[in-house]
Each structure stands twice: as structure tokens, then as C-alpha cells.
Design a protein around this motif. Sequence first.
Motif, PDB file in Angstrom:
ATOM      1  N   SER A   6       1.141  -1.143  -0.214  1.00  0.00           N
ATOM      2  CA  SER A   6      -0.152  -0.106  -0.019  1.00  0.00           C
ATOM      3  C   SER A   6       0.886   0.982  -0.088  1.00  0.00           C
ATOM      4  O   SER A   6       0.586   2.366  -0.655  1.00  0.00           O
ATOM      5  CB  SER A   6      -1.031   0.198   0.762  1.00  0.00           C
ATOM      6  OG  SER A   6      -1.891  -0.739   0.881  1.00  0.00           O
ATOM      7  N   CYS A   7       1.719   1.685   1.094  1.00  0.00           N
ATOM      8  CA  CYS A   7       2.539   2.501   1.172  1.00  0.00           C
ATOM      9  C   CYS A   7       3.972   3.044   0.276  1.00  0.00           C
ATOM     10  O   CYS A   7       4.761   3.372   0.186  1.00  0.00           O
ATOM     11  CB  CYS A   7       1.971   2.935   2.664  1.00  0.00           C
ATOM     12  SG  CYS A   7       4.025   2.603   3.752  1.00  0.00           S
ATOM     13  N   HIS A   8       4.630   1.778   0.204  1.00  0.00           N
ATOM     14  CA  HIS A   8       5.891   1.215  -0.154  1.00  0.00           C
ATOM     15  C   HIS A   8       6.797   1.542   0.114  1.00  0.00           C
ATOM     16  O   HIS A   8       7.898   2.001   0.006  1.00  0.00           O
ATOM     17  CB  HIS A   8       5.308   1.980  -1.795  1.00  0.00           C
ATOM     18  CG  HIS A   8       4.506   0.757  -2.883  1.00  0.00           C
ATOM     19  ND1 HIS A   8       4.790   0.378  -2.845  1.00  0.00           N
ATOM     20  CD2 HIS A   8       3.651   1.843  -3.190  1.00  0.00           C
ATOM     21  CE1 HIS A   8       3.836  -0.509  -3.732  1.00  0.00           C
ATOM     22  NE2 HIS A   8       3.020   1.019  -3.571  1.00  0.00           N
ATOM     23  N   ILE A   9       6.448   2.098   2.109  1.00  0.00           N
ATOM     24  CA  ILE A   9       7.057   2.582   2.413  1.00  0.00           C
ATOM     25  C   ILE A   9       7.751   1.427   3.852  1.00  0.00           C
ATOM     26  O   ILE A   9       8.604   1.523   4.042  1.00  0.00           O
ATOM     27  CB  ILE A   9       7.483   3.718   3.566  1.00  0.00           C
ATOM     28  CG1 ILE A   9       7.070   4.979   2.281  1.00  0.00           C
ATOM     29  CG2 ILE A   9       7.854   4.516   4.521  1.00  0.00           C
ATOM     30  CD1 ILE A   9       6.048   6.067   3.007  1.00  0.00           C
ATOM     31  N   SER A  43       4.343  -1.577   8.552  1.00  0.00           N
ATOM     32  CA  SER A  43       5.498  -1.500  10.146  1.00  0.00           C
ATOM     33  C   SER A  43       5.488   0.666   9.998  1.00  0.00           C
ATOM     34  O   SER A  43       5.027   1.471  11.022  1.00  0.00           O
ATOM     35  CB  SER A  43       7.050  -1.870  10.311  1.00  0.00           C
ATOM     36  OG  SER A  43       7.237  -0.869   8.905  1.00  0.00           O
ATOM     37  N   ASN A  44       4.423   1.306   8.669  1.00  0.00           N
ATOM     38  CA  ASN A  44       4.477   2.657   8.422  1.00  0.00           C
ATOM     39  C   ASN A  44       2.676   2.377   8.223  1.00  0.00           C
ATOM     40  O   ASN A  44       2.321   3.330   9.512  1.00  0.00           O
ATOM     41  CB  ASN A  44       5.352   2.702   7.122  1.00  0.00           C
ATOM     42  CG  ASN A  44       4.800   4.172   6.828  1.00  0.00           C
ATOM     43  OD1 ASN A  44       5.133   5.355   7.992  1.00  0.00           O
ATOM     44  ND2 ASN A  44       4.218   4.485   5.825  1.00  0.00           N
ATOM     45  N   CYS A  45       2.289   2.567   7.718  1.00  0.00           N
ATOM     46  CA  CYS A  45       0.577   2.677   7.385  1.00  0.00           C
ATOM     47  C   CYS A  45      -0.255   1.884   8.161  1.00  0.00           C
ATOM     48  O   CYS A  45      -1.660   1.745   8.496  1.00  0.00           O
ATOM     49  CB  CYS A  45       0.127   2.622   6.611  1.00  0.00           C
ATOM     50  SG  CYS A  45       0.324   0.915   5.460  1.00  0.00           S
ATOM     51  N   CYS A  46       0.100   0.730   8.741  1.00  0.00           N
ATOM     52  CA  CYS A  46      -0.816  -0.212  10.097  1.00  0.00           C
ATOM     53  C   CYS A  46      -1.384  -1.222   9.167  1.00  0.00           C
ATOM     54  O   CYS A  46      -2.384  -1.319   9.344  1.00  0.00           O
ATOM     55  CB  CYS A  46      -0.881   0.804  11.524  1.00  0.00           C
ATOM     56  SG  CYS A  46       0.267   1.584  11.956  1.00  0.00           S
TER      57      CYS A  46
END
Length: 135
Positions: A6-9, A43-46
Amino acid sequence: MASCPSCHIGKLLVRIKHKEFRDGAIGARGTPDSDTIHELVCSNCCGKFAAENEGASIWPLIEKDLEAFQQPKKKPKTCHACHNDSLKDHATSLPSDDDDWGPVGGYSRHENERTRYLYCTDCLAVVYITQQPST
């Protein structure tokens, strides 16, 4: 350690589910408690994602990684893969564990045949071997 779709981060971390002991029929053996893979969480966008091996025990996966593990010179305080500090101690399982398991539990006579190691509860990476089996 896959990246979040989703966020690719963020990185996808494992959420573990603890399955409780199940009693067997009268006179039969039940099943022991087990830790299984429940889902993946970014770990970033949950964001939550289904795990490919959902419901599988984490121990065979960790012990497979243990075979090719390269011991670092110094005991780390964080995981080398996800950099989290959620490390936990565990020992390898043995084929005889199924035979020795009982409702009372206790110290196994095969304890000296186990490898004790630290693993990350977030990504299931082996981090450090604390004790090798005595031969």
C-alpha cells in the motif's frame, strides 16, 4: 521482509496468534499450545494483509532459518532485519517432544540436545544463538 504493497515505505511484520491447549478425548492426548502466523501488518501505515502461511506454526519457519544462520560476533540488542527490539528466547523442538509432551509439562530430559536462540517476534528472524547442544 517485504515492503508494504500500500504505502511502499513500511515493512510487513508478522502478527502471531497463540493457540491454546486443546483437550483430547478421555484417555487420548490433546494438542499443546502453539504460536501460529495470524496476519501481516505494515510498520508504517499499519495496513493489515493476509499471510501466505496463515495458521502455520512459527517454529518450523524459524528453525529452517536457523540452519543457515551466521552467528554475529556480538549479541545484538535489535533485530538485523527489521531493527525492532522485540527479541525473545526459545529452544529448538525435537522429534521426541511429541512423545514427551503431557498435561503437566516440566523439564525435558532432552533439554541438552536443543539449540537456544533469540528470535525477533516481529519478523521471525533468528538474531543470535545463545547455546549450542552439548555433544
